[in-house]
Design a protein around this motif. Structure first.
Motif, PDB file in Angstrom:
ATOM      1  N   VAL A 163       0.869  -1.171   0.000  1.00  0.00           N
ATOM      2  CA  VAL A 163       0.000   0.000   0.000  1.00  0.00           C
ATOM      3  C   VAL A 163       0.908   1.224   0.000  1.00  0.00           C
ATOM      4  O   VAL A 163       1.798   1.348   0.837  1.00  0.00           O
ATOM      5  N   CYS A 199     -12.194   0.162   1.344  1.00  0.00           N
ATOM      6  CA  CYS A 199     -11.694   0.955   0.222  1.00  0.00           C
ATOM      7  C   CYS A 199     -12.520   0.725  -1.036  1.00  0.00           C
ATOM      8  O   CYS A 199     -12.895  -0.400  -1.340  1.00  0.00           O
ATOM      9  N   LEU A 223      -5.183   5.898  -1.907  1.00  0.00           N
ATOM     10  CA  LEU A 223      -4.050   4.986  -1.760  1.00  0.00           C
ATOM     11  C   LEU A 223      -3.813   4.237  -3.065  1.00  0.00           C
ATOM     12  O   LEU A 223      -4.745   4.052  -3.854  1.00  0.00           O
ATOM     13  N   GLN A 241       5.490   3.490   1.797  1.00  0.00           N
ATOM     14  CA  GLN A 241       4.753   2.245   1.580  1.00  0.00           C
ATOM     15  C   GLN A 241       4.543   1.521   2.895  1.00  0.00           C
ATOM     16  O   GLN A 241       5.296   1.697   3.847  1.00  0.00           O
ATOM     17  N   VAL A 268      -2.603   0.502  -4.366  1.00  0.00           N
ATOM     18  CA  VAL A 268      -2.519  -0.860  -3.836  1.00  0.00           C
ATOM     19  C   VAL A 268      -2.061  -1.810  -4.928  1.00  0.00           C
ATOM     20  O   VAL A 268      -2.451  -1.666  -6.095  1.00  0.00           O
ATOM     21  N   TRP A 293      -0.329  -0.545 -10.398  1.00  0.00           N
ATOM     22  CA  TRP A 293      -0.905  -0.235  -9.093  1.00  0.00           C
ATOM     23  C   TRP A 293      -2.367   0.144  -9.313  1.00  0.00           C
ATOM     24  O   TRP A 293      -2.727   0.682 -10.369  1.00  0.00           O
TER      25      TRP A 293
END
Length: 90
Positions: A7, A75, A43, A16, A45, A56
Protein backbone atom coordinates in the motif's frame (compact mmCIF):
# COMPACT_ATOMS: atom_id res chain seq x y z
CA UNK A 1 -6.14 -17.00 3.05
CA UNK A 2 -5.51 -13.25 3.17
CA UNK A 3 -3.51 -11.86 0.24
CA UNK A 4 -0.49 -9.70 1.11
CA UNK A 5 -0.53 -6.28 -0.57
CA UNK A 6 1.74 -3.27 -0.82
CA UNK A 7 0.00 0.00 0.00
CA UNK A 8 1.56 3.28 -1.12
CA UNK A 9 0.76 6.79 0.06
CA UNK A 10 2.68 10.01 0.66
CA UNK A 11 0.99 9.96 4.10
CA UNK A 12 3.09 6.95 5.16
CA UNK A 13 6.42 7.64 6.84
CA UNK A 14 8.31 5.33 4.44
CA UNK A 15 5.97 5.86 1.48
CA UNK A 16 4.75 2.25 1.58
CA UNK A 17 3.22 -0.17 4.04
CA UNK A 18 2.20 -3.83 3.86
CA UNK A 19 -1.27 -5.10 4.54
CA UNK A 20 -3.61 -7.98 3.80
CA UNK A 21 -6.78 -8.16 1.73
CA UNK A 22 -9.56 -9.51 3.93
CA UNK A 23 -12.29 -9.21 1.31
CA UNK A 24 -12.64 -8.04 -2.28
CA UNK A 25 -15.45 -7.27 -4.66
CA UNK A 26 -15.74 -5.55 -8.01
CA UNK A 27 -16.33 -2.34 -6.05
CA UNK A 28 -13.36 -2.40 -3.70
CA UNK A 29 -11.25 -4.04 -1.02
CA UNK A 30 -11.27 -4.48 2.74
CA UNK A 31 -7.64 -4.27 3.87
CA UNK A 32 -6.02 -5.01 7.24
CA UNK A 33 -3.23 -2.49 7.83
CA UNK A 34 -1.07 -1.59 10.82
CA UNK A 35 -1.53 2.13 10.18
CA UNK A 36 -4.73 4.14 10.58
CA UNK A 37 -5.75 5.99 7.41
CA UNK A 38 -8.34 8.76 7.34
CA UNK A 39 -11.49 8.32 5.29
CA UNK A 40 -11.17 10.20 2.01
CA UNK A 41 -7.49 9.32 1.58
CA UNK A 42 -6.39 8.02 -1.82
CA UNK A 43 -4.05 4.99 -1.76
CA UNK A 44 -2.25 2.92 -4.37
CA UNK A 45 -2.52 -0.86 -3.84
CA UNK A 46 -0.74 -3.78 -5.48
CA UNK A 47 -0.66 -7.50 -4.69
CA UNK A 48 2.83 -8.25 -3.36
CA UNK A 49 3.14 -11.33 -5.58
CA UNK A 50 2.02 -9.50 -8.76
CA UNK A 51 4.42 -9.41 -11.71
CA UNK A 52 6.14 -6.07 -12.35
CA UNK A 53 3.93 -5.58 -15.41
CA UNK A 54 0.77 -5.34 -13.25
CA UNK A 55 -0.15 -1.72 -12.51
CA UNK A 56 -0.91 -0.23 -9.09
CA UNK A 57 -4.63 0.20 -8.40
CA UNK A 58 -6.00 3.43 -6.91
CA UNK A 59 -8.50 3.11 -4.07
CA UNK A 60 -10.29 5.65 -1.91
CA UNK A 61 -10.55 4.91 1.81
CA UNK A 62 -14.21 5.05 2.81
CA UNK A 63 -13.83 3.80 6.40
CA UNK A 64 -11.16 2.87 8.92
CA UNK A 65 -11.80 1.10 12.20
CA UNK A 66 -9.39 -0.26 14.79
CA UNK A 67 -10.05 -3.93 15.55
CA UNK A 68 -7.52 -4.42 18.33
CA UNK A 69 -4.70 -5.92 16.27
CA UNK A 70 -4.92 -3.82 13.12
CA UNK A 71 -7.00 -1.24 11.27
CA UNK A 72 -9.60 -2.42 8.78
CA UNK A 73 -9.88 -0.11 5.80
CA UNK A 74 -12.96 -0.19 3.62
CA UNK A 75 -11.69 0.95 0.22
CA UNK A 76 -13.51 1.74 -3.03
CA UNK A 77 -11.80 1.34 -6.39
CA UNK A 78 -11.36 4.62 -8.23
CA UNK A 79 -11.96 2.55 -11.37
CA UNK A 80 -12.66 -1.19 -11.31
CA UNK A 81 -9.46 -2.93 -12.41
CA UNK A 82 -9.42 -5.54 -15.19
CA UNK A 83 -10.51 -9.02 -14.10
CA UNK A 84 -6.97 -10.46 -14.25
CA UNK A 85 -5.75 -7.74 -11.85
CA UNK A 86 -8.80 -8.07 -9.56
CA UNK A 87 -8.13 -11.81 -9.18
CA UNK A 88 -4.65 -11.07 -7.76
CA UNK A 89 -6.40 -9.59 -4.67
CA UNK A 90 -7.97 -12.94 -3.77
Amino acid sequence: APIKVLVSSPAFQKGQDCGYVLDRSTGGLRIALGTAVAAGTSLMVRASNAPDSVPWVTVLVRSCKHTGQHHELGCEFEKTPPWNVLLLFG
